[in-house]
Design a protein around this motif. Sequence first.
Motif, PDB file in Angstrom:
ATOM      1  N   ALA A 105      17.565  10.261  -3.139  1.00 40.20           N
ATOM      2  CA  ALA A 105      16.312  10.591  -3.827  1.00 40.20           C
ATOM      3  C   ALA A 105      15.328  11.266  -2.891  1.00 40.20           C
ATOM      4  CB  ALA A 105      15.695   9.320  -4.418  1.00 40.20           C
ATOM      5  N   ASP A 106      15.286  10.827  -1.641  1.00 34.56           N
ATOM      6  CA  ASP A 106      14.361  11.428  -0.679  1.00 34.56           C
ATOM      7  C   ASP A 106      14.624  12.914  -0.501  1.00 34.56           C
ATOM      8  OD1 ASP A 106      12.917   9.203  -0.222  1.00 34.56           O
ATOM      9  OD2 ASP A 106      13.762   8.730   1.740  1.00 34.56           O
ATOM     10  N   GLU A 143      19.275   3.885  -4.727  1.00 33.95           N
ATOM     11  CA  GLU A 143      20.166   4.736  -5.494  1.00 33.95           C
ATOM     12  C   GLU A 143      21.370   3.945  -6.006  1.00 33.95           C
ATOM     13  OE1 GLU A 143      17.430   6.947  -3.320  1.00 33.95           O
ATOM     14  OE2 GLU A 143      18.894   5.561  -2.521  1.00 33.95           O
ATOM     15  N   TRP A 264      11.955  14.843 -10.612  1.00 33.70           N
ATOM     16  CA  TRP A 264      12.545  13.624 -10.066  1.00 33.70           C
ATOM     17  C   TRP A 264      11.491  12.517 -10.011  1.00 33.70           C
ATOM     18  CZ3 TRP A 264      17.567  12.599  -8.731  1.00 33.70           C
ATOM     19  CH2 TRP A 264      17.794  11.368  -8.114  1.00 33.70           C
ATOM     20  N   THR A 269      12.451   8.011 -10.314  1.00 35.25           N
ATOM     21  CA  THR A 269      11.931   7.145  -9.259  1.00 35.25           C
ATOM     22  C   THR A 269      11.204   5.963  -9.875  1.00 35.25           C
ATOM     23  OG1 THR A 269       9.798   8.279  -9.077  1.00 35.25           O
ATOM     24  CG2 THR A 269      11.585   9.110  -7.696  1.00 35.25           C
ATOM     25  N   ASP A 308       6.145   7.507   0.088  1.00 36.26           N
ATOM     26  CA  ASP A 308       6.783   6.781  -1.011  1.00 36.26           C
ATOM     27  C   ASP A 308       6.114   7.114  -2.345  1.00 36.26           C
ATOM     28  OD1 ASP A 308       8.618   5.489   0.566  1.00 36.26           O
ATOM     29  OD2 ASP A 308       7.467   3.627   0.727  1.00 36.26           O
TER      30      ASP A 308
END
Length: 364
Positions: A105-106, A143, A264, A269, A308
Amino acid sequence: MGTAGRIVVKVGSSSLTTPQGMIDVDRVDALVDVLAARRAAGTQIVLVSSGAIAAGLGPLGLKARPKDLATQQAAASVGQGVLVARYTSSFARYGLRVGQVLLTADDMMRRSHHRNAQRTLARLLELGIVPVVNENDTVATDEIRFGDNDRLAALVAHLTHADAMVLLSDVDALYDGDPRRPGGANRITEVRGPDDLEGVELGTSGRVGTGGMITKVQAAKIATGAGVPVVLTAAAHAAHALAGDDVGTVFHPGGRHPGTRLLWLAHATTGRGRLHLDEGAVKAVAGRRMSLLPAGVLKVEGEFSAGDPVDLCGPSGELVGRGLVNFDSGEIPDLLGRSTRELASALGPEYERELIHRDDIVIL
């Protein structure tokens, strides 16, 4: 779909493995046969493949998908090599090479990672390579626990400027109910908006994967929100789906197309904490799309680090949006209610900035 020049194809774990968790060679070869044929016709293919954890079950002697994170990561480490080796061998039958791309995801949210992933995928396609994309399950945490490759595929479709996306599963379409129940259910052939899904029952996770019909619909929403049409069908119907035949469920794009990172942020998230805004900040952020400043925040909840995702809530706790925060949670309480000029004077020039920049905020 039949004329698309670049297609992202996502295949799930249950479509690639045996009930015992081993890679099913015949299933992999059948999928590659279809993808290679479309590749030979001039279409660029990006394959987003689940199956790393499932492929590691057999070699590790595990009878079911492990529940603890460490064993999931170990299974992914073993299984990823098995999976890519199988794809390498299968595509080699057609003189095609594959390149492994592992993302988290990062990599979609952080600017530098995002650009690097985009450049890598673009260059692989330029070189005639078939990218095989998967989540980096050996190091990822959220994830594995909450994520899935359906939503990753949707972001990859936007990241690579794909013309279409195909979601392959063990289910041949979206239905208005459970087709296994007495009386069956009707196939939903097209989805053009939320009204077409009203009252539709969506199942949860499958046998060896983490996804389900819920995540596939969410993935389709992300992709179509980025202007990419989606076909959802069974792996057995892959050739027909790529040809544009009447199979599965087609999700049509529409509306505005936000950037990949914001897609995203909105859909894939979970906020690591919460910032409660006063009425003025809500109007500024949600109404005028301005950055969030410390002066407009009433309180902070949770523990998180700079970069974050955090949820933005109104005075009554209602969810307003989500953003990528510029400060650690421990720093923020001392900043609340103070102007950036005051903070710069008291704490230094590095504090003369917003809590969350407007480009890193999505309104929900």
